[in-house]
Design a protein around this motif. Structure first.
Motif, PDB file in Angstrom:
ATOM      1  N   TYR A 197      49.746  10.994 -26.705  1.00  0.00           N
ATOM      2  CA  TYR A 197      51.261  11.082 -26.392  1.00  0.00           C
ATOM      3  C   TYR A 197      51.336  11.880 -24.721  1.00  0.00           C
ATOM      4  O   TYR A 197      51.882  11.258 -23.925  1.00  0.00           O
TER       5      TYR A 197
ATOM      6  N   PRO B  27      53.112   5.799 -27.402  1.00  0.00           N
ATOM      7  CA  PRO B  27      53.864   6.274 -28.614  1.00  0.00           C
ATOM      8  C   PRO B  27      54.980   5.177 -29.067  1.00  0.00           C
ATOM      9  O   PRO B  27      55.419   4.419 -28.270  1.00  0.00           O
TER      10      PRO B  27
ATOM     11  N   THR C  50      55.711  14.755 -30.799  1.00  0.00           N
ATOM     12  CA  THR C  50      56.053  13.514 -29.841  1.00  0.00           C
ATOM     13  C   THR C  50      55.807  13.933 -28.414  1.00  0.00           C
ATOM     14  O   THR C  50      55.245  15.097 -28.257  1.00  0.00           O
ATOM     15  N   TYR C  51      55.884  13.355 -27.460  1.00  0.00           N
ATOM     16  CA  TYR C  51      55.606  13.649 -26.022  1.00  0.00           C
ATOM     17  C   TYR C  51      56.662  14.529 -25.471  1.00  0.00           C
ATOM     18  O   TYR C  51      57.919  14.402 -25.994  1.00  0.00           O
TER      19      TYR C  51
END
Length: 437
Positions: free
Chosen positions: A286, A111, A139-140
């Protein structure tokens, strides 16, 4: 839950009365539709983007996103409900901020969080107490609490008390005629219960859909990854079935149609030249990256990614095999590519698998032309290419037609009875006598 925090109660009251000013960071495929919906709900909305061209177009009421209605944008701008800026000082005048910036992968499929970091740092320098911050970028798991929260607190705020922070994943499906930003259920997870309630109050004041509250930002972040990983894995299964079915002389599309007759336990996914867009080919990585922190190897997720990434190679190999049936080499052959967009009836070619196919065709020395009614030009390897309108002349001058995007507006009848080699990767049923994946 009885909310005793005065700042939170005041903010929720503003949301309920539509008296709040809302900021949206990033005016792309997610941010602009969200800004429009919030403005349509009666809020004063200020959009921010670092791209001056986007800011200028919004302020002129000029739409550039397919899921936004031109008349809606024009009306909202003219009546003062929506405007755009490239100056972060606007943050000082808003009650809530939604962050919708890109979260790309680097060359190592890790990422790249620079857009989020930069946005949060700029927001934190201008934000006032009693403001809600919601991260919407995919996102993660852990981003909101491990990255966003510390940056805000470095500027002297107490997140959860005088700044309210939550994560609510975007759910945008470009080209979907039924579900859009307004009627798609929303998931919200705050850093504490107060933040969750404040964020949920905002979305309930904007959307017509259910707002589902979860216990933390990490849960909301993980569920978004699960959504797209689920799709990625099932598409990979369909692609692997397509490869095997071709080797066995079985029509994979007929197999899927037959399996779809089962009313339970099966959901159809379809093969194709790969996966594209900003979600499915990116989001699972991610989680793969984050899993390493816990000494876990996501074998199934990575295998699915490898299968889908390999489809460009498989398509090129099929082209070689088909050209060989007429004693032609790929080197020097003229190919007509139908579609550069990553899915039908949209103009978005971000991470389109067709780009990978074109790059591989270049390596083999093929000569190609792209036709796409939704994309006038596209960039690849630093070059800009112009697409052509589909015509009998284009078809007549090519050795093989490759269908990579099944746009409804293509006149597929032009392909029939032309004695042309056709490789159809999308199962367009209006075409006679073509090769399939």
């Amino acid at each position: 839950m009885e909310i005793e925090n005065y700042l939170a109660k005041n903010l929720i009251n503003k949301f309920n009365k539509k008296e709040a000013t809302i900021g949206v960071i990033g005016l792309g495929y997610v941010g602009l539709p969200l800004a429009v919906e919030k403005a349509k709900a009666g809020f004063n909305v200020i959009g921010f983007d670092i791209t001056k061209d986007r800011v200028d177009k919004v302020n002129q009421g000029i739409n550039y996103i397919g899921d936004v209605v031109q008349e809606d944008l024009e009306s909202l701008v003219s009546n003062g409900n929506l405007r755009a800026t490239d100056d972060y000082k606007f943050i000082q005048s808003v009650d809530a901020i939604a962050i919708c910036v890109p979260t790309p992968l680097d060359i190592y499929k890790q990422p790249n969080m620079e857009y989020i970091k930069s946005s949060i740092e700029s927001i934190s320098k201008n934000i006032e107490k009693g403001t809600l911050v919601v991260l919407e970028s995919t996102t993660y798991p852990g981003t909101t609490e491990e990255l966003v929260k510390p940056i805000i607190e470095e500027h002297g705020f107490v997140v959860g008390e005088n700044i309210f922070l939550a994560y609510s994943p975007e759910r945008v499906d470009p080209g979907n005629k039924h579900y859009n930003t307004k009627n798609t259920p929303k998931v919200v997870g705050g850093v504490n219960e107060i933040s969750t309630k404040v964020a949920a109050a905002l979305y309930r004041a904007v959307l017509e859909s259910d707002v589902h509250e979860v216990s933390s930002p990490a849960v909301a972040e993980m569920e978004k990854i699960l959504e797209n990983t689920y799709r990625n894995i099932n598409i990979a299964l369909a692609n692997e079935m397509a490869i095997l079915c071709n080797k066995m002389g079985i029509d994979v599309w007929e197999v899927i149609d037959a399996a779809s007759t089962k009313p339970y336990g099966f959901m159809p996914f379809y093969p194709g030249p790969g996966v594209g867009g900003h979600c499915i080919p990116i989001d699972p990585w991610y989680l793969t990256w984050k899993a390493r922190e816990y000494n876990y190897h996501t074998k199934l997720i990575e295998a699915a990614g490898e299968i889908n990434d390999s489809m460009a190679d498989y398509v090129v190999q099929r082209i070689i095999e088909i050209l060989n049936t007429q004693n032609k080499a790929l080197n020097g052959s003229k190919l007509l590519i139908l579609g550069i967009a990553y899915k039908k009836d949209i103009d978005d070619y971000r991470s389109s698998p067709v780009l990978d196919i074109l790059k591989k065709l270049n390596i083999f020395g093929a000569d190609w032309i792209v036709s796409d009614p939704y994309v006038n030009e596209f960039e690849m390897n630093g070059q800009t290419f112009t697409t052509m309108n589909l015509s009998e002349e284009l078809i007549s001058n090519c050795d093989l037609v490759l269908i990579t995007t099944d746009h409804s507006t293509f006149d597929y009848s032009l392909l029939n009875n032309k004695d042309k080699l056709i490789l159809d990767t999308k199962n367009v049923k209006k075409i006679n006598n073509c090769f399939k994946l």
